[in-house]
Design a protein around this motif. Structure first.
Motif, PDB file in Angstrom:
ATOM      1  N   LYS A   1      -1.911   3.790  13.218  1.00 46.58           N
ATOM      2  CA  LYS A   1      -2.765   4.498  12.256  1.00 46.58           C
ATOM      3  C   LYS A   1      -3.134   3.631  11.049  1.00 46.58           C
ATOM      4  N   GLY A   2      -2.750   2.345  11.092  1.00 45.83           N
ATOM      5  CA  GLY A   2      -3.191   1.425  10.049  1.00 45.83           C
ATOM      6  C   GLY A   2      -2.153   1.048   9.015  1.00 45.83           C
ATOM      7  N   ALA A   3      -0.934   1.525   9.159  1.00 43.16           N
ATOM      8  CA  ALA A   3       0.103   1.156   8.196  1.00 43.16           C
ATOM      9  C   ALA A   3       0.605  -0.268   8.467  1.00 43.16           C
ATOM     10  N   THR A   4       1.084  -0.922   7.424  1.00 46.89           N
ATOM     11  CA  THR A   4       1.761  -2.199   7.574  1.00 46.89           C
ATOM     12  C   THR A   4       3.245  -1.924   7.767  1.00 46.89           C
TER      13      THR A   4
ATOM     14  N   ALA B   1       2.875   4.691  13.220  1.00 45.90           N
ATOM     15  CA  ALA B   1       2.306   4.442  11.887  1.00 45.90           C
ATOM     16  C   ALA B   1       1.430   3.194  11.911  1.00 45.90           C
TER      17      ALA B   1
ATOM     18  N   ALA C   1       0.874  -1.181   0.000  1.00 46.04           N
ATOM     19  CA  ALA C   1       0.000   0.000   0.000  1.00 46.04           C
ATOM     20  C   ALA C   1       0.907   1.225   0.000  1.00 46.04           C
ATOM     21  N   ARG C   2       0.508   2.268  -0.696  1.00 50.00           N
ATOM     22  CA  ARG C   2       1.351   3.461  -0.833  1.00 50.00           C
ATOM     23  C   ARG C   2       0.814   4.638  -0.035  1.00 50.00           C
TER      24      ARG C   2
ATOM     25  N   LYS D   1       1.876   4.198   4.207  1.00 51.27           N
ATOM     26  CA  LYS D   1       0.929   3.088   4.420  1.00 51.27           C
ATOM     27  C   LYS D   1       1.683   1.762   4.561  1.00 51.27           C
ATOM     28  N   THR D   2       2.922   1.738   4.064  1.00 50.15           N
ATOM     29  CA  THR D   2       3.782   0.562   4.209  1.00 50.15           C
ATOM     30  C   THR D   2       5.179   1.036   4.576  1.00 50.15           C
TER      31      THR D   2
END
Ligand code: ADP
Ligand code: MG
Length: 398
Positions: free
Chosen positions: A346-349, A343, A191-192, A313-314
């Motif tokens: 907040k939902g980032a991988t 991060a 995800a970017r 996001k990643t």
């Protein structure tokens, strides 16, 4: 290509059968006792799953670097037995010599749900040579093969590679599946924005990671001693900082090709030596005092990196930002650990790879606040370089 896992096997394929499971019990042993059981705990979900489904479990692992010409007491896996027994809450049998005829007998007599651990695979001369006869000897101990040793998957050894061709099905365990899922996801479908943080001691060890990640990421943040070689490539003097002189040309080439994807520190924490930390001060990247060295990224860089990570996001992180083993030069590294944790919330991988980076996130007590901390130092590095891991390639395709 995705690999078959134990989750793809129905219980009929497991019940009553001997599961030969390659695990990574390469743990530190001090005075006959395991001093860090992280890797043993990491293998428990696979063992429990097979146990619950009525398999008879035979575990293979290496430990340390014995010479390979027979048993060496200081590399024995025996100290793992009591640790495993307490984690599983059941007795664990020990098979001292897998080449002895009694070894096969012992595995056949193992009741359903029971577990046996085989002595260090590297006591066998053929293990590291990926020798077929050694692999046949291991294969005789099981009816099907499970590889849960991600940390050993970059080596083609008899117990990781050759054996997987002899015992079918040959599938991934749950830890292996998790590692391949997170690391594979970085390379195939991130995800970017996708941000990589790379640090550590040497640019030479990470150059292939940079090359492989460059076309895939939105930003690469550079820290650690690796940054010093880039500073030199840009014409700065770096005092006594750790620099790889023979890699300056390569760093120049990377800077030219990477454009603004590559983000270098604006400055660092300089000191005359690690011992004279009380004299430290923040300096710009091109103003390192003569005879001084950079031991960490400076606070302004840590803040800037953390802001970039906050928008991602990643995130993949490999290599500490400074000499984190020696406070106060751990601050930049700890700041990155906190940035990854924030991060993630907040939902980032977020994925951490590399032995020292994994130690750093443990030190920050934030290992459980990121998506995944890889258990395989060298293996995760080779995976991020885009290399095929032989221990993975040999497993059945899904
Ligand atoms: P990993 O095991 O996570 O892949 P590396 O082995 O590449 O990481 O690098 C870790 C080492 O890099 C640590 O021992 C750390 O002290 C060292 N290091 C980081 N920054 C510096 C620096 N500025 N100067 C000297 N050594 C550094
Ligand atoms: Mg390391």
């Amino acid at each position: 290509m995705a690999k078959k896992t134990i989750e793809n096997l129905d219980t009929a394929a497991i019940l009553g059968r001997r599961a030969l499971v390659r695990v990574d019990f390469n743990v530190p042993v001090k005075d006959g006792k395991v001093s860090d059981d992280t890797r043993i705990r990491a293998a428990v979900p696979t063992i429990e799953d097979l146990k619950d489904r009525g398999a008879r479990i035979i575990l293979l692992s290496h430990l340390g670097r014995p010479k390979g010409g027979g048993p060496e007491p200081k590399y024995s896996l025996k100290p793992v037995v009591p640790v495993l027994e307490s984690l599983l809450g059941m007795p664990v049998a020990f098979i001292e010599d897998p080449a002895a005829p009694t070894a096969v007998e012992a595995t056949r007599e193992l009741p359903r749900g029971a577990v046996a651990l085989v002595e260090n695979t590297r006591f066998q001369a053929g293990e590291e040579k990926n020798d077929p006869a050694t692999a046949r000897m291991f294969a005789a101990l099981g009816d099907f093969f499970v590889n849960d040793a991600f940390g050993s998957a970059h080596r083609a050894h008899a117990s990781t590679e050759a054996v997987a061709h002899l015992l079918k099905p040959a599938v991934a365990g749950l830890l292996m599946e998790k590692e391949l899922g997170y690391l594979g996801g970085l390379l195939t479908s991130p995800a970017r924005p996708f941000v990589a943080i790379l640090g550590g001691a040497k640019i030479s060890g990470k150059i292939d990671v940079i090359q492989n990640l460059l076309p895939r990421v939105d930003r690469i943040l550079i820290g650690g001693a690796m940054a010093n070689t880039f500073f030199r490539a840009k014409g700065a003097a770096t005092g006594t900082s750790l620099v790889e002189d023979d890699r300056i040309a390569m760093a120049k080439d990377l800077l030219a090709r990477a454009g603004d994807k590559l983000v270098l520190p604006g400055g660092g924490v300089a000191a005359p030596s690690l011992e004279r930390a009380q004299e430290r001060r923040d300096v710009a990247w091109n103003a390192i005092p003569d005879g001084w060295a950079l031991y960490d990224i400076d606070a302004a860089t840590a803040t800037r990196f953390a802001e970039i990570v906050a928008g991602a996001k990643t995130v993949v992180w490999n290599g500490p930002m400074g000499v984190f083993e020696t406070p106060p030069f751990d601050q930049g590294t700890l700041a990155m650990a906190r940035a990854l944790a924030a991060a993630t919330a907040k939902g980032a991988t977020t994925v951490v790879g590399g032995g020292d980076s994994a130690a750093a996130i443990e030190q920050a007590k934030l290992a459980d606040k990121v998506s995944h901390v890889s258990t395989g130092g060298g293996a995760s590095l080779e995976f991020l370089e885009g290399k095929v891991l032989p221990g993975v390639a040999a497993l059945d395709d899904a």
